[in-house]
Motif scaffolding. Structure first.
Motif, PDB file in Angstrom:
ATOM      1  N   GLN A   1       0.820  -1.197   0.000  1.00  0.00           N
ATOM      2  CA  GLN A   1       0.000   0.000   0.000  1.00  0.00           C
ATOM      3  C   GLN A   1       0.863   1.260   0.000  1.00  0.00           C
ATOM      4  N   VAL A   2       1.854   1.296   0.885  1.00  0.00           N
ATOM      5  CA  VAL A   2       2.721   2.474   1.000  1.00  0.00           C
ATOM      6  C   VAL A   2       3.496   2.683  -0.294  1.00  0.00           C
ATOM      7  N   PHE A   3       4.018   1.610  -0.857  1.00  0.00           N
ATOM      8  CA  PHE A   3       4.808   1.706  -2.091  1.00  0.00           C
ATOM      9  C   PHE A   3       3.970   2.276  -3.233  1.00  0.00           C
ATOM     10  N   LEU A   4       2.780   1.754  -3.427  1.00  0.00           N
ATOM     11  CA  LEU A   4       1.951   2.172  -4.556  1.00  0.00           C
ATOM     12  C   LEU A   4       1.456   3.610  -4.408  1.00  0.00           C
ATOM     13  N   VAL A   5       1.040   3.988  -3.204  1.00  0.00           N
ATOM     14  CA  VAL A   5       0.588   5.370  -2.990  1.00  0.00           C
ATOM     15  C   VAL A   5       1.737   6.350  -3.240  1.00  0.00           C
ATOM     16  N   ALA A   6       2.911   6.038  -2.708  1.00  0.00           N
ATOM     17  CA  ALA A   6       4.066   6.927  -2.883  1.00  0.00           C
ATOM     18  C   ALA A   6       4.486   6.994  -4.349  1.00  0.00           C
ATOM     19  N   LEU A   7       4.405   5.876  -5.064  1.00  0.00           N
ATOM     20  CA  LEU A   7       4.764   5.884  -6.483  1.00  0.00           C
ATOM     21  C   LEU A   7       3.783   6.750  -7.281  1.00  0.00           C
ATOM     22  N   GLY A   8       2.514   6.723  -6.915  1.00  0.00           N
ATOM     23  CA  GLY A   8       1.538   7.589  -7.563  1.00  0.00           C
ATOM     24  C   GLY A   8       1.831   9.063  -7.323  1.00  0.00           C
ATOM     25  N   VAL A   9       2.213   9.407  -6.088  1.00  0.00           N
ATOM     26  CA  VAL A   9       2.577  10.791  -5.765  1.00  0.00           C
ATOM     27  C   VAL A   9       3.801  11.210  -6.581  1.00  0.00           C
ATOM     28  N   PHE A  10       4.760  10.295  -6.733  1.00  0.00           N
ATOM     29  CA  PHE A  10       5.968  10.571  -7.511  1.00  0.00           C
ATOM     30  C   PHE A  10       5.602  10.909  -8.959  1.00  0.00           C
ATOM     31  N   ALA A  11       4.665  10.147  -9.542  1.00  0.00           N
ATOM     32  CA  ALA A  11       4.259  10.390 -10.927  1.00  0.00           C
ATOM     33  C   ALA A  11       3.606  11.764 -11.077  1.00  0.00           C
ATOM     34  N   VAL A  12       2.717  12.117 -10.152  1.00  0.00           N
ATOM     35  CA  VAL A  12       2.027  13.411 -10.212  1.00  0.00           C
ATOM     36  C   VAL A  12       3.022  14.563 -10.046  1.00  0.00           C
ATOM     37  N   ALA A  13       3.955  14.421  -9.083  1.00  0.00           N
ATOM     38  CA  ALA A  13       4.947  15.466  -8.848  1.00  0.00           C
ATOM     39  C   ALA A  13       5.858  15.645 -10.065  1.00  0.00           C
ATOM     40  N   SER A  14       6.172  14.545 -10.756  1.00  0.00           N
ATOM     41  CA  SER A  14       6.991  14.633 -11.970  1.00  0.00           C
ATOM     42  C   SER A  14       6.266  15.427 -13.052  1.00  0.00           C
ATOM     43  N   LEU A  15       4.978  15.162 -13.194  1.00  0.00           N
ATOM     44  CA  LEU A  15       4.182  15.882 -14.184  1.00  0.00           C
ATOM     45  C   LEU A  15       4.127  17.372 -13.861  1.00  0.00           C
ATOM     46  N   LEU A  16       3.894  17.707 -12.595  1.00  0.00           N
ATOM     47  CA  LEU A  16       3.825  19.111 -12.194  1.00  0.00           C
ATOM     48  C   LEU A  16       5.170  19.807 -12.391  1.00  0.00           C
ATOM     49  N   GLY A  17       6.264  19.088 -12.081  1.00  0.00           N
ATOM     50  CA  GLY A  17       7.593  19.684 -12.225  1.00  0.00           C
ATOM     51  C   GLY A  17       7.908  20.088 -13.654  1.00  0.00           C
ATOM     52  N   GLY A  18       7.353  19.360 -14.626  1.00  0.00           N
ATOM     53  CA  GLY A  18       7.606  19.710 -16.015  1.00  0.00           C
ATOM     54  C   GLY A  18       6.694  20.792 -16.555  1.00  0.00           C
ATOM     55  N   LEU A  19       5.660  21.181 -15.797  1.00  0.00           N
ATOM     56  CA  LEU A  19       4.683  22.150 -16.282  1.00  0.00           C
ATOM     57  C   LEU A  19       4.757  23.506 -15.586  1.00  0.00           C
ATOM     58  N   VAL A  20       5.376  23.583 -14.409  1.00  0.00           N
ATOM     59  CA  VAL A  20       5.378  24.835 -13.640  1.00  0.00           C
ATOM     60  C   VAL A  20       6.222  25.903 -14.335  1.00  0.00           C
ATOM     61  N   ASP A  21       5.953  27.160 -13.979  1.00  0.00           N
ATOM     62  CA  ASP A  21       6.654  28.286 -14.592  1.00  0.00           C
ATOM     63  C   ASP A  21       7.334  29.186 -13.572  1.00  0.00           C
ATOM     64  N   SER A  22       7.541  28.690 -12.352  1.00  0.00           N
ATOM     65  CA  SER A  22       8.230  29.506 -11.345  1.00  0.00           C
ATOM     66  C   SER A  22       9.173  28.634 -10.544  1.00  0.00           C
ATOM     67  N   GLY A  23      10.245  29.257 -10.051  1.00  0.00           N
ATOM     68  CA  GLY A  23      11.239  28.537  -9.264  1.00  0.00           C
ATOM     69  C   GLY A  23      10.676  27.919  -8.000  1.00  0.00           C
ATOM     70  N   PRO A  24       9.923  28.686  -7.169  1.00  0.00           N
ATOM     71  CA  PRO A  24       9.383  28.103  -5.934  1.00  0.00           C
ATOM     72  C   PRO A  24       8.495  26.884  -6.179  1.00  0.00           C
ATOM     73  N   LEU A  25       7.661  26.917  -7.230  1.00  0.00           N
ATOM     74  CA  LEU A  25       6.806  25.762  -7.517  1.00  0.00           C
ATOM     75  C   LEU A  25       7.629  24.558  -7.971  1.00  0.00           C
TER      76      LEU A  25
END
Length: 494
Positions: free
Chosen positions: A89-113
């Protein structure tokens, strides 16, 4: 609850590598591969990120440090959470968060984000890493089967790191955002496969409650330690802020130890550290990763700043070490079975020290085949021997319900070692920075840093050799006792 595949070590040879077993291992390897890939890819992309988002050097540093802070600060909590709430459970939930954070990291337009997305990725990796390692150690029985699985698993980290260097050089030519986005689809595929393949596990029912004070103190102390070490080169190692931060870390750790001693269900059971093999594995992890991160940092500066090599050229220079690790992945488990972890760790550290010492021959016009390649091959051989052996030594003989905890400890040692010794190497090089920055003067300022790197690896070798000496001493005592007992049985002769 452990997997039904778990069995005593003696029965490990009877377990076959079924397609489902291979699938489970590949899912876990994918997560480890992504962790290493993400760390190495972002370094080469930093200049492009800074130019596009108009970030200062100090802000740019936190794109790397934010990941380290989340990863290193929460590993202890991540390991114990996997034990208590279920590894799958912990592995799969954390892996899902990792995928979402990767997507956001490639789309943001500011340093703090972008820094925030990097921190979240590090946080999620702090849960996937110990959960993934503990799934392996509770699914594959101790012995040859587990040794082979761990050698493949740890090889994926080195392969991911090496491939990340090359891929970042290629992707950054198009856009730095691709380096942030690439892990997202890989993580999503691994998540979907994990839902079908990973063995189910339930929450630990008789764990004597949750150690909330220990979790708060352990997480706070690790976060503050990593933050202090990362910031020290900028604010000064002798500054009041740095000294007070280290004092606060010492106080938090002291209170943490006292809480863990009294807790009925501790975050870290301190008794596990009474084992000499466990202590040597943790200290070895600190020395191993600390020395390599320092070496990789200085070598990258040397190749790009002094030799004028491109990012891709630099990545290719490191590639032989990663390729050697990848090729040897399926063989290391059998070598461990034959010679044991202590001998392999000692041999690996010896290769590492020799590789670092040979690298001191560099100048402003080195021949790659004669000067740089021998060091890369020796360091690659060292990584192939040391990293899998450390994981095997740390997890052998540990009960299933504590595998997550030990995995978290080992990963914490790796990350803290990397953060501390990278900061020390940076401070040494900065202290020797020349007033007139000629190429030769800059190269001379790098050499003390390389000496520190070799010294850290030498310390790892000496720690490992102490284990071999202790083992020989125990064997001598056993033989002596056996001989004396035999003498008592033989009647005296005139």
């Amino acid at each position: 609850m452990t997997s039904p595949l778990t069995a005593p070590a003696a029965a490990s040879s009877a377990v076959r590598w079924t397609p489902r077993l291979w699938g489970t291992l590949l899912v876990l390897c994918a997560a480890m591969f992504l962790d290493a890939l993400d760390v190495s890819m972002v370094g080469v992309a930093l200049p492009s990120i800074g130019s596009d988002l108009h970030l200062s050097t100090s802000t740019l540093q936190w794109i790397v440090s934010g990941y380290i802070l989340g990863y290193g600060g929460l590993l202890l909590l991540g390991g114990r959470t996997a034990d208590l709430l279920g590894r799958r459970q912990v592995f799969l939930v954390a892996l899902g968060v990792f995928a979402v954070a990767s997507l956001l990291g490639g789309l943001v337009d500011s340093g703090p984000l972008l820094i925030a997305s990097r921190f979240i990725k590090g946080l999620s990796a702090a849960f996937t890493a110990p959960a993934g390692l503990s799934i392996i150690t509770t699914t594959f029985p101790e012995g040859p089967l587990r040794n082979r699985a761990l050698s493949i698993y740890t090889t994926c980290a080195a392969t991911g790191f090496s491939m990340g260097l090359v891929l970042s050089g290629l992707l950054t030519e198009a856009s730095w955002r691709l380096t942030m986005l690439l892990p997202a689809p890989i993580a999503l595929i691994a998540l979907l496969a994990g839902l079908r393949l990973l063995p189910r596990s339930s929450r630990e029912r008789d764990h004597n409650g949750y150690d909330i004070p220990g979790a708060i103190l352990g997480t706070a102390s690790m976060l503050l330690l990593v933050f202090t070490v990362v910031e020290a080169p900028q604010v000064g190692w002798g500054s009041a802020r740095t000294l007070l931060s280290f004092l606060a870390v010492a106080v938090l750790l002291t209170v943490f130890v006292q809480v863990e001693r009294r807790s009925p269900g501790p975050l870290v059971r301190l008794g596990v550290l009474r084992s000499g093999n466990q202590i040597r594995a943790q200290l070895g992890a600190v020395a191993f990763f600390g020395s390599y991160v320092g070496f990789q940092f200085l070598t990258t500066l040397y190749m790009q700043s002094l030799l004028g090599w491109s990012a891709l050229h630099t990545a290719l220079a490191f590639l032989p070490a990663g390729a050697l690790v990848a090729v040897s992945s399926t063989k290391v488990g059998a070598i461990v079975d034959r010679f044991g972890t202590q001998r392999l760790i000692a041999a690996g550290f010896a290769f590492m020290v020799l590789g670092y010492v040979l690298f001191l021959r560099i100048d402003l016009s080195p021949g790659y085949a004669a000067v740089i390649l021998p060091s890369m091959l020796l360091i690659g051989a060292a990584c192939a021997l040391v990293f899998p052996s450390l994981n095997i030594q740390a997890t052998n003989g540990v009960d299933d319900h504590e595998q997550g905890m030990v995995s978290g400890l080992l990963n914490t040692s790796v990350q803290v070692g990397g953060a501390i010794f990278l900061a020390i190497v940076t401070a040494v090089v900065t202290a020797g920075a020349p007033a007139e920055a000629t190429p030769q003067a800059v190269l001379d300022s790098y050499r003390p840093g390389f000496v520190v790197v070799a010294g850290v690896a030498l310390a790892g070798l000496l720690i490992t050799l102490s284990g071999l000496r202790a083992k020989r001493a125990r064997q001598t005592v056993v033989i002596a006792r056996s001989t004396s007992l035999e003498a008592e049985r033989v009647p005296a002769r005139d």
